[in-house]
Every structure is written in structure tokens, then in C-alpha cells.
Design a protein around this motif. Sequence first.
Motif, PDB file in Angstrom:
ATOM      1  N   UNK A  51     -51.589  18.666  76.278  1.00  0.00           N
ATOM      2  CA  UNK A  51     -52.404  17.793  74.916  1.00  0.00           C
ATOM      3  C   UNK A  51     -53.429  18.515  74.711  1.00  0.00           C
ATOM      4  N   UNK A  52     -53.932  19.001  73.429  1.00  0.00           N
ATOM      5  CA  UNK A  52     -54.979  19.876  73.076  1.00  0.00           C
ATOM      6  C   UNK A  52     -55.687  19.250  71.866  1.00  0.00           C
ATOM      7  N   UNK A  53     -56.862  19.765  71.805  1.00  0.00           N
ATOM      8  CA  UNK A  53     -57.781  19.651  70.632  1.00  0.00           C
ATOM      9  C   UNK A  53     -58.492  20.920  70.219  1.00  0.00           C
ATOM     10  N   UNK A  54     -58.488  21.292  68.859  1.00  0.00           N
ATOM     11  CA  UNK A  54     -59.315  22.672  68.618  1.00  0.00           C
ATOM     12  C   UNK A  54     -59.699  22.378  67.077  1.00  0.00           C
ATOM     13  N   UNK A  55     -60.316  23.246  66.539  1.00  0.00           N
ATOM     14  CA  UNK A  55     -60.857  23.250  65.309  1.00  0.00           C
ATOM     15  C   UNK A  55     -61.478  24.824  64.941  1.00  0.00           C
ATOM     16  N   UNK A  56     -61.707  24.827  63.641  1.00  0.00           N
ATOM     17  CA  UNK A  56     -62.144  26.205  63.264  1.00  0.00           C
ATOM     18  C   UNK A  56     -62.440  26.251  61.761  1.00  0.00           C
ATOM     19  N   UNK A  57     -62.045  27.449  61.207  1.00  0.00           N
ATOM     20  CA  UNK A  57     -62.217  27.767  59.928  1.00  0.00           C
ATOM     21  C   UNK A  57     -60.892  27.814  59.109  1.00  0.00           C
ATOM     22  N   UNK A  58     -60.818  27.195  57.778  1.00  0.00           N
ATOM     23  CA  UNK A  58     -59.581  27.606  56.939  1.00  0.00           C
ATOM     24  C   UNK A  58     -59.867  28.431  55.872  1.00  0.00           C
ATOM     25  N   UNK A  59     -59.245  29.589  55.849  1.00  0.00           N
ATOM     26  CA  UNK A  59     -59.374  30.599  54.783  1.00  0.00           C
ATOM     27  C   UNK A  59     -58.383  30.424  53.725  1.00  0.00           C
ATOM     28  N   UNK A  60     -58.915  30.167  52.591  1.00  0.00           N
ATOM     29  CA  UNK A  60     -57.687  29.960  51.602  1.00  0.00           C
ATOM     30  C   UNK A  60     -57.275  31.507  51.158  1.00  0.00           C
ATOM     31  N   UNK A  61     -56.035  31.658  50.779  1.00  0.00           N
ATOM     32  CA  UNK A  61     -55.364  33.214  50.395  1.00  0.00           C
ATOM     33  C   UNK A  61     -54.640  33.123  49.193  1.00  0.00           C
ATOM     34  N   UNK A  62     -54.545  34.517  48.644  1.00  0.00           N
ATOM     35  CA  UNK A  62     -53.648  34.609  47.380  1.00  0.00           C
ATOM     36  C   UNK A  62     -54.346  33.732  46.222  1.00  0.00           C
ATOM     37  N   UNK A  63     -53.587  32.975  45.401  1.00  0.00           N
ATOM     38  CA  UNK A  63     -54.035  32.573  44.175  1.00  0.00           C
ATOM     39  C   UNK A  63     -54.866  31.287  44.589  1.00  0.00           C
ATOM     40  N   UNK A  64     -54.615  30.732  45.757  1.00  0.00           N
ATOM     41  CA  UNK A  64     -55.464  29.578  46.158  1.00  0.00           C
ATOM     42  C   UNK A  64     -56.871  29.991  46.416  1.00  0.00           C
ATOM     43  N   UNK A  65     -57.143  31.034  46.707  1.00  0.00           N
ATOM     44  CA  UNK A  65     -58.751  31.425  46.987  1.00  0.00           C
ATOM     45  C   UNK A  65     -59.168  31.469  45.508  1.00  0.00           C
ATOM     46  N   UNK A  66     -58.804  31.577  44.443  1.00  0.00           N
ATOM     47  CA  UNK A  66     -59.154  31.498  43.111  1.00  0.00           C
ATOM     48  C   UNK A  66     -59.851  30.109  42.707  1.00  0.00           C
ATOM     49  N   UNK A  67     -59.669  28.996  43.278  1.00  0.00           N
ATOM     50  CA  UNK A  67     -60.341  28.004  43.337  1.00  0.00           C
ATOM     51  C   UNK A  67     -60.772  27.041  44.496  1.00  0.00           C
ATOM     52  N   UNK A  68     -60.699  27.749  45.673  1.00  0.00           N
ATOM     53  CA  UNK A  68     -61.091  27.121  46.791  1.00  0.00           C
ATOM     54  C   UNK A  68     -62.120  28.022  47.799  1.00  0.00           C
ATOM     55  N   UNK A  69     -62.928  27.537  48.192  1.00  0.00           N
ATOM     56  CA  UNK A  69     -63.754  28.403  49.185  1.00  0.00           C
ATOM     57  C   UNK A  69     -63.093  28.061  50.774  1.00  0.00           C
ATOM     58  N   UNK A  70     -63.684  28.925  51.545  1.00  0.00           N
ATOM     59  CA  UNK A  70     -63.591  28.796  52.880  1.00  0.00           C
ATOM     60  C   UNK A  70     -63.974  27.466  53.447  1.00  0.00           C
ATOM     61  N   UNK A  71     -63.049  26.784  54.294  1.00  0.00           N
ATOM     62  CA  UNK A  71     -63.564  25.313  54.711  1.00  0.00           C
ATOM     63  C   UNK A  71     -63.468  25.132  56.419  1.00  0.00           C
ATOM     64  N   UNK A  72     -63.261  24.126  56.794  1.00  0.00           N
ATOM     65  CA  UNK A  72     -63.230  23.942  58.346  1.00  0.00           C
ATOM     66  C   UNK A  72     -61.793  22.906  58.435  1.00  0.00           C
ATOM     67  N   UNK A  73     -61.606  22.736  59.459  1.00  0.00           N
ATOM     68  CA  UNK A  73     -60.350  21.807  60.185  1.00  0.00           C
ATOM     69  C   UNK A  73     -60.596  21.481  61.615  1.00  0.00           C
ATOM     70  N   UNK A  74     -59.896  20.441  61.855  1.00  0.00           N
ATOM     71  CA  UNK A  74     -59.755  19.997  63.232  1.00  0.00           C
ATOM     72  C   UNK A  74     -58.222  19.664  63.527  1.00  0.00           C
TER      73      UNK A  74
END
Length: 183
Positions: A30-53
Motif C-alpha cells: 500500500x502506498x501514498x505519494x504526491x507531487x506536481x502535475x504538468x499539463x501538456x499539449x493544448x491542455x497547457x494553453x489554459x492550465x498551469x502546473x498544479x499538484x496531486x496526491x
Amino acid sequence: MTGLLKGLAVLGVCTLTATGAANAQVPVSFGLGGGVTIPTGSTSDFLKTGWHGMALVRFMPANLPIGFQIDGMYQELKFDPSGGKDQIINGTGNVVFSFPVSEETRFRPYLIGGGGVYNINPKPEAGIDPDSETKFGFNAGAGFDVGFGGGTFFAEGRFHNVFFEGTDFKFIPITVGFRFGGS
């Protein structure tokens, strides 16, 4: 979404049962993690880098390089430049291939990929609150485990592609975390 999670749980139990019959022992971690989420392609045209768990359950049969992982993520990416955010909740079922290495090696690379269900919920700061959408998608990536004592640190990156009519929603979460259990 609840139906997907139940389906993934049933699939995991079936995999565990089938593999357990073939092998006397199937280590489960079993595990837990987290980090950064980077939008790519056309998704990066309207979203900034975010976070996740992330939370996960991994089934790795003894003496086999192939296993199965079920994981769930919660992510937030901010709109660029209008304000607000996209909330993404996803559940995926994945095949994991661990490269064979010697028993003494603590560093263990792996490949991971599979499919799942993604719920994308836009939350603008002002104006009309659009409906969330639930779509299917796939993911593929690579990572490594570093084992010690009773646990394992892991780091991985995966490309996710969510199927939308017109332009797909694409992002890369880079995750670091800890798994416990298994062998």
C-alpha cells in the motif's frame, strides 16, 4: 465513479485470487505519494502546473516481474490566466513490469501503464459553474523503487491522456512517495 472503483476492486481481488492459486504468496503493498502535475499539449494553453496526491495498492506475485496496481489521484491545476481551477479525480488499473535485478540491489526500475476513469471538474472564480465530465483515458510511464527495511520509496512520471471530443486532456504527474508491505 463509485461503479468504477468497485469494478477495479473486484478486478484486483480476482487478480490476487488467480495469482494466489498459482503462487503460494502474493505480496501486497500500500502506498501514498504526491507531487506536481504538468499539463501538456493544448491542455497547457489554459492550465498551469498544479499538484496531486495519490493512494495505491500494488499486487506483485513472487518470482514474477509483472504485477498489478490500482491507484487513485486527486489533482488541482489552476486556470491560466482567468483564475479558478480544474479538479481532477481519477482511478486507474495498471500493469507493472519490474526490470529483473539482483536481490542485493536496492534500486529497482519499472514500467507502468493502464487505463482508467477521470472526472474533470472546472471551478471558475466567477461566472457560470460548468458541469464536471467523466471520461475514459490511459496512462503510461516509468519509475523506480528504492527499498529499505520495511518499506520502499518510489518516484515515477506518467503521461495521462483523457479522451475528449476534439482535443484530448493531457498531463504528466511526477510523483514521489512511500509504499509499505509486500516483500
